[in-house]
Write a protein that holds these residues in place. Structure first.
Motif, PDB file in Angstrom:
ATOM      1  N   ARG A  67     -16.083 -46.318  -8.773  1.00  0.00           N
ATOM      2  CA  ARG A  67     -16.387 -47.882  -8.391  1.00  0.00           C
ATOM      3  C   ARG A  67     -16.414 -48.456  -7.244  1.00  0.00           C
ATOM      4  N   LYS A  68     -17.528 -49.383  -6.888  1.00  0.00           N
ATOM      5  CA  LYS A  68     -17.342 -49.912  -6.186  1.00  0.00           C
ATOM      6  C   LYS A  68     -16.188 -49.911  -4.999  1.00  0.00           C
ATOM      7  N   ARG A  69     -16.038 -49.537  -4.323  1.00  0.00           N
ATOM      8  CA  ARG A  69     -15.650 -50.726  -2.562  1.00  0.00           C
ATOM      9  C   ARG A  69     -15.876 -51.885  -2.104  1.00  0.00           C
ATOM     10  N   GLU A  70     -15.113 -52.860  -2.398  1.00  0.00           N
ATOM     11  CA  GLU A  70     -15.294 -54.027  -2.222  1.00  0.00           C
ATOM     12  C   GLU A  70     -14.049 -53.959  -0.281  1.00  0.00           C
ATOM     13  N   ARG A  71     -13.958 -54.409   0.394  1.00  0.00           N
ATOM     14  CA  ARG A  71     -13.090 -54.780   1.401  1.00  0.00           C
ATOM     15  C   ARG A  71     -13.800 -55.779   0.895  1.00  0.00           C
ATOM     16  N   THR A  72     -11.371 -56.778   1.252  1.00  0.00           N
ATOM     17  CA  THR A  72     -11.141 -58.200   1.108  1.00  0.00           C
ATOM     18  C   THR A  72     -10.946 -58.810   2.929  1.00  0.00           C
ATOM     19  N   SER A  73     -11.672 -57.637   3.548  1.00  0.00           N
ATOM     20  CA  SER A  73     -11.080 -58.102   5.385  1.00  0.00           C
ATOM     21  C   SER A  73     -11.619 -57.405   6.288  1.00  0.00           C
ATOM     22  N   ALA A  74     -11.868 -58.048   7.130  1.00  0.00           N
ATOM     23  CA  ALA A  74     -13.152 -57.234   8.192  1.00  0.00           C
ATOM     24  C   ALA A  74     -12.541 -56.562   8.921  1.00  0.00           C
ATOM     25  N   ARG A  75     -10.787 -55.924   8.709  1.00  0.00           N
ATOM     26  CA  ARG A  75     -10.641 -54.993   9.385  1.00  0.00           C
ATOM     27  C   ARG A  75     -11.028 -53.390   8.630  1.00  0.00           C
ATOM     28  N   ASP A  76     -11.365 -52.313   9.700  1.00  0.00           N
ATOM     29  CA  ASP A  76     -11.695 -50.912   8.952  1.00  0.00           C
ATOM     30  C   ASP A  76     -10.654 -50.087   8.750  1.00  0.00           C
ATOM     31  N   ASP A  77      -9.231 -50.654   8.679  1.00  0.00           N
ATOM     32  CA  ASP A  77      -8.340 -49.864   8.840  1.00  0.00           C
ATOM     33  C   ASP A  77      -8.022 -49.150   6.994  1.00  0.00           C
ATOM     34  N   GLU A  78      -8.451 -47.820   6.760  1.00  0.00           N
ATOM     35  CA  GLU A  78      -7.542 -47.095   5.698  1.00  0.00           C
ATOM     36  C   GLU A  78      -6.462 -47.010   5.302  1.00  0.00           C
ATOM     37  N   THR A  79      -5.916 -47.096   3.346  1.00  0.00           N
ATOM     38  CA  THR A  79      -4.999 -46.584   3.206  1.00  0.00           C
ATOM     39  C   THR A  79      -4.892 -45.686   3.076  1.00  0.00           C
ATOM     40  N   LEU A  80      -3.945 -44.304   3.628  1.00  0.00           N
ATOM     41  CA  LEU A  80      -4.557 -43.091   2.738  1.00  0.00           C
ATOM     42  C   LEU A  80      -2.863 -42.882   2.163  1.00  0.00           C
ATOM     43  N   VAL A  81      -2.940 -41.121   1.245  1.00  0.00           N
ATOM     44  CA  VAL A  81      -1.896 -41.028   0.837  1.00  0.00           C
ATOM     45  C   VAL A  81      -1.460 -39.591   0.587  1.00  0.00           C
ATOM     46  N   ALA A  82      -1.013 -38.702   1.661  1.00  0.00           N
ATOM     47  CA  ALA A  82      -1.210 -37.432   1.671  1.00  0.00           C
ATOM     48  C   ALA A  82      -0.600 -36.722   0.906  1.00  0.00           C
ATOM     49  N   VAL A  83      -0.817 -36.173   0.048  1.00  0.00           N
ATOM     50  CA  VAL A  83      -0.727 -35.034  -0.801  1.00  0.00           C
ATOM     51  C   VAL A  83      -0.613 -33.695  -0.805  1.00  0.00           C
ATOM     52  N   GLN A  84       0.218 -32.582  -1.496  1.00  0.00           N
ATOM     53  CA  GLN A  84       0.259 -31.477  -1.599  1.00  0.00           C
ATOM     54  C   GLN A  84      -0.122 -30.618  -2.951  1.00  0.00           C
ATOM     55  N   GLY A  85      -1.730 -30.331  -2.547  1.00  0.00           N
ATOM     56  CA  GLY A  85      -2.254 -30.001  -4.441  1.00  0.00           C
ATOM     57  C   GLY A  85      -2.097 -28.127  -3.922  1.00  0.00           C
ATOM     58  N   GLN A  86      -2.708 -27.769  -4.672  1.00  0.00           N
ATOM     59  CA  GLN A  86      -3.231 -26.525  -5.096  1.00  0.00           C
ATOM     60  C   GLN A  86      -3.842 -25.708  -4.304  1.00  0.00           C
ATOM     61  N   ARG A  87      -4.622 -26.205  -3.888  1.00  0.00           N
ATOM     62  CA  ARG A  87      -4.726 -24.914  -3.007  1.00  0.00           C
ATOM     63  C   ARG A  87      -5.062 -26.300  -1.602  1.00  0.00           C
ATOM     64  N   GLY A  88      -3.865 -26.621  -1.053  1.00  0.00           N
ATOM     65  CA  GLY A  88      -4.069 -27.241   0.747  1.00  0.00           C
ATOM     66  C   GLY A  88      -3.351 -28.572   0.507  1.00  0.00           C
ATOM     67  N   ARG A  89      -3.583 -29.771   2.070  1.00  0.00           N
ATOM     68  CA  ARG A  89      -3.249 -30.950   1.879  1.00  0.00           C
ATOM     69  C   ARG A  89      -4.218 -31.317   1.732  1.00  0.00           C
ATOM     70  N   TYR A  90      -4.029 -33.279   0.814  1.00  0.00           N
ATOM     71  CA  TYR A  90      -4.862 -34.171   0.914  1.00  0.00           C
ATOM     72  C   TYR A  90      -4.785 -34.880   1.162  1.00  0.00           C
ATOM     73  N   ALA A  91      -5.405 -36.319   1.853  1.00  0.00           N
ATOM     74  CA  ALA A  91      -5.979 -37.812   1.577  1.00  0.00           C
ATOM     75  C   ALA A  91      -6.233 -38.428   0.687  1.00  0.00           C
ATOM     76  N   ILE A  92      -5.692 -38.928  -0.006  1.00  0.00           N
ATOM     77  CA  ILE A  92      -6.394 -39.552  -1.298  1.00  0.00           C
ATOM     78  C   ILE A  92      -6.126 -41.548  -0.351  1.00  0.00           C
ATOM     79  N   VAL A  93      -7.822 -42.134  -0.468  1.00  0.00           N
ATOM     80  CA  VAL A  93      -7.685 -43.034  -0.412  1.00  0.00           C
ATOM     81  C   VAL A  93      -7.535 -44.358  -1.125  1.00  0.00           C
ATOM     82  N   VAL A  94      -6.719 -44.873  -1.035  1.00  0.00           N
ATOM     83  CA  VAL A  94      -6.147 -46.149  -1.875  1.00  0.00           C
ATOM     84  C   VAL A  94      -6.435 -47.695  -1.777  1.00  0.00           C
ATOM     85  N   ASP A  95      -6.423 -49.131  -2.206  1.00  0.00           N
ATOM     86  CA  ASP A  95      -6.519 -49.986  -2.274  1.00  0.00           C
ATOM     87  C   ASP A  95      -5.224 -50.576  -1.182  1.00  0.00           C
TER      88      ASP A  95
END
Length: 168
Positions: A75-103
């Protein structure tokens, strides 16, 4: 002699779970609560590209591979604001820790898992659907398959159509 007859109703297959609800492109998605470590706001400058790992963010002295839910869903990400902050959810995967970018993050919710006939996805990491309290359908994600699709980059899956419908 006496005769007894017992009739049992069909079993109810409804299951209530605690899930971690996030939004991507206006659609709610459910992550397994036991795998969510934390949520965070970072600036785009805090996400760095590292050869062999892709995009990463430093968190608690550990480099977390960044996986975009938008990219995994094609999916194409559409920015709704001019700020460039990202919301991340840190998760524990079987192969390590990851950060998932969400709206955005809704957080922990009790959800009703149901079999929903006619749910068509071609995403390998969608394991089912859950009914939220307001009647919205949230897709339940298989975290390992999502991380492999997002971090590996080779396989891109797409949801065939938006599921912004409600069940009465």
């Amino acid at each position: 002699g006496s005769t007894f007859s017992v009739h049992l109703p069909k079993s109810v297959t409804t299951q209530i779970i605690n899930g971690f609800v996030v939004y991507c492109d206006g659609q709610p998605f459910v992550l397994p609560l036991d795998r969510v470590l934390e949520t965070m706001q970072v600036t785009a400058g805090q996400i760095e590209s590292i050869i062999g790992k892709g995009r990463c963010v430093l968190r608690h002295d550990e480099m977390l591979t960044v996986v975009s839910l938008h990219a995994a869903l094609s999916r194409k990400r559409e920015r709704t604001s001019a700020r460039d902050d990202e919301t991340l959810v840190a998760v524990q995967g079987q192969r390590g820790r990851y950060a998932i970018v969400v709206d955005s993050v809704l957080g922990v919710r009790k959800l009703v898992l149901k079999t929903i006939h006619g749910l068509q996805t071609c995403a390998n990491f969608v394991t089912g659907a859950a009914l939220m309290g307001d009647g919205t359908i949230a897709l339940v994600l298989d975290l390992e398959d999502l991380l492999m699709a997002g971090a590996g980059g080779a396989q891109r899956a797409a949801i065939s159509r938006p599921l912004n419908r409600r069940i009465a």
